[in-house]
Motif scaffolding. Structure first.
Motif: not given
Length: 585
Positions: A18-29, A127-129, A165-179
């Motif tokens: 289990n690689t674990g969940s990312q912290s909400p601050s991961t991208p900022r860190a 980022d899961r947040e 704008a295109t990416l803002k409204y695109a589906i984040k298919t890389a998101h860990p909660r996209y199934f």
């Protein structure tokens, strides 16, 4: 069966770790580290761009944005001797970029801006947040931005705005909660390969215009045939625009193998042909029959058992029925990983029937073919080596960026005979190299996209054992989900038993209908539950999972896991989110 000595590179892969969940601050860190390590102020610019996505984080206050690099500054943030190009994109157009005579600096600066946008989106996607989707209805999205094409050119500044704008409204298919689909996730090496492929911008039809890519396709297809189990990897194959086209290729070859005259004389020269596939097979089998002039009525659907597997005895019965009517059985498509249930048809039993009646056996392994990479799960495709052709989509379970689908054929030279047209302006016979590497004449297409480099480079980066670990992890997550909900109050499995693939099919019964005694009314209301919960998922942007009916079964959730970023915590989140969004129904 071919030797599987390539596994010797492996060791203990710890596939289920289990690689674990990312912290909400991961991208900022990550940004802070990047700002310190990357030269030229690049990390600082990336941090600034990431703040664009912060509006989607409802629980966080707006982050303080790092200072952005001013136009004309190199971004070093200290005295230096760097050149400082003064590029104002609001005054520039595409004609100012290469091949314009003085377009070098402008092109580099413009593309760097594009890369900044892409990198910010990539980091944000994991980022899961952040939201999986910033959903708007079509009419709203049409009105929010000017998507219309104009007579006059837009500035490069407008072009960059359109990119954001295109990416803002695109589906984040890389998101860990996209199934939501069978193709999820984003592999960094695969992405790099896709960028390189677009930069090379060539065509796959001849060795002279794509020498490295043609060789890589040759090497990779041979490796895939070895893994299937064909002796020494002999045979043929091609990468095509998706599994549907690969399946149609297989049907085309089967028809040509039995009636080669059809290529010149058409369907009027052959008897009534019939194909066979399971009730749960992909719709592309019927689409292929329609496209080839065989007709959808000539595709006979074979019964499946409770878990969705084709019943070989029913296949034989239907073949005999067709022959008695004067029809000619020419093609059987078995499925290795059905779209909804994830079922694996019994390939050994089906191949016995095909051999008995001299019918081409195709295996549609678009979804499940990648399990051949796993020593733990490849038994589910036992008998695949007896097939005449196999469809295998690395853009699904192997997470190769879309699109990447292979059609593997056991008989060498058949594709060339079936499809070649001897176009002398492409396939000259007096070239100075081995003409067998001019693969374009065996394809239906003339222009063919380079899909091979993504898979090849990822395979180099991961090794076979890396793909194995990735696939095993996804299957472990699906079993975890199944074990969590099979006896959980409010859940009911669509069929008994552990999932065969990563497909977990279930109903969620909200408290309001959980104990209803009127079965018909309960069924009617249950049919509406999954669509409402799915709509709420999209409006909140928290996760996405698919649903559908199947036969006489009302709408149910079909959870599939192919995203390498998903963890056990993400599965827990999905269960809790379904209950949160559906408790009042």
């Amino acid at each position: 069966m071919a030797s599987h000595g390539f596994w010797s590179l492996g060791g203990d892969n710890n596939a289920g770790a289990n690689t674990g969940s990312q912290s909400p601050s991961t991208p900022r860190a990550w940004c802070q580290a990047a700002a310190q390590k990357l030269s030229g102020g690049f990390g600082s610019k990336l941090c600034a761009l990431l703040n664009v996505g912060e509006v989607e984080k409802a629980s966080e206050p707006a982050a303080k944005q790092p200072p952005q690099t001013a136009a004309g500054s190199c971004g070093c943030n200290k005295p230096c001797s760097c050149s400082k190009p003064d590029v104002v994109f609001s005054d520039l157009y595409s004609t100012d970029l290469l091949p314009a005579s003085d377009g070098d600096t402008k092109t580099m600066t413009f593309l760097q801006e594009v890369v900044d946008i892409l990198l910010a989106y990539i980091v944000e996607s994991f980022d899961r947040e952040t939201k999986v989707i910033d959903f708007h209805y079509p009419n709203e999205l049409l009105q929010m931005n000017n998507w219309e094409l104009q007579e006059e050119p837009a500035t490069l500044d407008d072009v960059l705005i359109s990119c954001r704008a295109t990416l803002k409204y695109a589906i984040k298919t890389a998101h860990p909660r996209y199934f939501n689909q069978l193709s999820t996730g984003l592999d960094m090496v695969g992405l790099a390969a896709d960028w390189l492929t677009s930069t090379a911008n060539t065509n796959m039809f001849t060795y002279e215009v794509a020498p490295v890519f043609v060789l890589l396709e040759y090497v990779t297809l041979k490796k895939m045939r070895e893994i299937i189990g064909w002796p020494s990897g002999r045979g043929d194959g091609i990468f095509s625009p998706g599994g549907s086209i690969s399946n149609m290729y297989a049907m085309l070859l089967a028809r040509f193998k039995m009636f080669p005259e059809v290529k010149e004389k058409g369907m009027s020269s052959v008897p009534r042909l019939v194909a066979f596939t399971s009730e749960h097979s992909h719709f592309s089998i019927k689409k292929g029959a329609a496209a080839l002039g065989i007709g959808t009525e000539s595709v006979i659907c074979i019964k499946v058992d409770e878990s969705g597997k084709m019943i070989p005895a029913d296949l034989e019965r239907r073949i005999l029925e067709a022959k008695q009517k004067g029809f000619v059985p020419f093609f059987v498509s078995a499925t290795a990983g059905t779209t909804v249930y994830g079922a694996f048809d019994p390939l050994v039993g089906i191949s016995d029937v095909c051999k008995k009646y001299n019918v081409w056996m195709h295996v549609d392994g678009a979804w499940g073919g990648s399990l051949l990479m796993s020593r733990r799960h490849r038994w589910k495709l036992n008998g695949v080596e007896r097939a005449n052709s196999v469809t295998w989509n690395p853009h699904k379970m192997m997470s190769v960026p879309l699109q990447c689908s292979a059609l593997l054929v056991r008989e060498e030279g058949l594709m060339q005979s079936c499809n070649q047209m001897h176009a002398c302006y492409l396939f000259q016979q007096d070239k100075h190299y081995d003409l067998s590497y001019d693969t374009g004449d065996k394809a239906l297409q003339c222009g063919r996209h380079v899909d091979i480099f993504k898979l090849w480079l990822m395979w180099r980066a991961k090794g076979t054992v890396g793909f194995e670990a990735q696939i095993d992890k996804c299957l472990e997550l699906s079993e975890y989900l199944y074990n969590k909900i099979k006896d959980r109050e409010g859940y009911e499995m669509v069929f008994d038993g552990k999932p065969q693939h990563t497909n977990v099919c279930f109903w969620y019964l909200p408290p309001g209908i959980r104990y209803m005694e009127d079965k018909e009314e309960k069924k009617k209301r249950l049919h509406k539950v999954a669509p409402v919960i799915k709509a709420r998922m999209m409006e909140y942007g928290t996760t996405m999972v698919s649903y559908q009916p199947q036969g006489d079964k009302v709408n149910f959730f079909r959870m599939v896991i192919s995203n390498p970023a998903a963890t056990f915590e993400d599965i827990d989140f999905l269960i809790e989110e379904i209950e949160r969004l559906g408790h009042d129904l």
